[in-house]
Write an enzyme that holds these catalytic residues in place. Sequence first.
Site, PDB file in Angstrom:
ATOM      1  CG  HIS A   1      69.265  51.895  -6.619  1.00  0.00           C
ATOM      2  ND1 HIS A   1      70.296  52.786  -6.828  1.00  0.00           N
ATOM      3  CD2 HIS A   1      69.283  51.592  -5.307  1.00  0.00           C
ATOM      4  CE1 HIS A   1      70.918  52.996  -5.677  1.00  0.00           C
ATOM      5  NE2 HIS A   1      70.325  52.292  -4.735  1.00  0.00           N
TER       6      HIS A   1
ATOM      7  CD  GLU B   1      68.244  54.037  -1.694  1.00  0.00           C
ATOM      8  OE1 GLU B   1      68.858  53.489  -0.774  1.00  0.00           O
ATOM      9  OE2 GLU B   1      68.499  53.819  -2.882  1.00  0.00           O
TER      10      GLU B   1
HETATM   11  P1  13P Z   1      74.577  53.322   1.034  1.00  0.00           P
HETATM   12  O1  13P Z   1      73.962  52.645   2.231  1.00  0.00           O
HETATM   13  O2  13P Z   1      75.904  52.752   0.651  1.00  0.00           O
HETATM   14  O3  13P Z   1      74.559  54.798   1.177  1.00  0.00           O
HETATM   15  O4  13P Z   1      73.631  52.973  -0.225  1.00  0.00           O
HETATM   16  C1  13P Z   1      72.287  53.257  -0.146  1.00  0.00           C
HETATM   17  C2  13P Z   1      71.638  52.608  -1.300  1.00  0.00           C
HETATM   18  O5  13P Z   1      71.764  53.048  -2.428  1.00  0.00           O
HETATM   19  C3  13P Z   1      70.871  51.391  -1.047  1.00  0.00           C
HETATM   20  O6  13P Z   1      70.137  51.022  -2.171  1.00  0.00           O
END
Ligand code: 13P
Length: 220
Positions: A95, A146
């Site tokens: 992550h 992400e």
């Molecule tokens: P949010 O949905 O709070 O933007 O977070 C995304 C995330 O990092 C999921 O792993």
Amino acid sequence: MKNKLLAFNWKSNKTKIETKDWLVDASSVEVPEGIQVVVFPPFTLLDVMNGYIRVNSLPFSIGAQDVSPYGKGAYTGEVSAEQVKEFSEYVLIGHSERRSNLKEDNELISKKVDQALSQELKIIVCVSSLDELSGLKPEGLVIAYEPINAIGTGNASDPKDVEEMAKKIKDVGFQNVIYGGSVNSENIKTFLDLPSIDGALIGGESLDPKSFINIIGNAV
Ligand code: 13P
């Protein structure tokens, strides 16, 4: 219809009592056909959640938010893939919060992936750029794209940019790509409808059982 994966990442949130309340409130969730749901609580809650989900036959799986790059042995503070496997079907690796706060690099992440593969865990690797795919073999991996500036900001990425990036990730051989970054019950369908997107990774909105239920309900 193609299966879509909805992964809910709790990050470092919730105590045992808060988790029991969440589970009671989330129990009424109905998961539409073609949707698969996984919740990623912190390590401390895996056992509680695993037990509750089994006893009450809730329609979702759980996963761990990280795994050790080592096997069992003298690695203080690490949780091995074998230990994760006792409670979880899935694991989240790499992550961006770990890449930035704990300086996890591609080499370390590849070691974690190897450990998780050795225990046949289902793996989601998070990336925010194509460089972060370096060293990974596509077999058995779901890639969560992400973009950093979309995480926790309420500013989800432009779906066109998400589609473009997901396609690039697929072009280098990865078969399953999900999107994460400010996903909510209003925008979930837009992202899931993108041709190269196979699901979503949701952070903040997973903490409230009502949002959790609404996101799942709006996914089809
Ligand atoms: P949010 O949905 O709070 O933007 O977070 C995304 C995330 O990092 C999921 O792993």
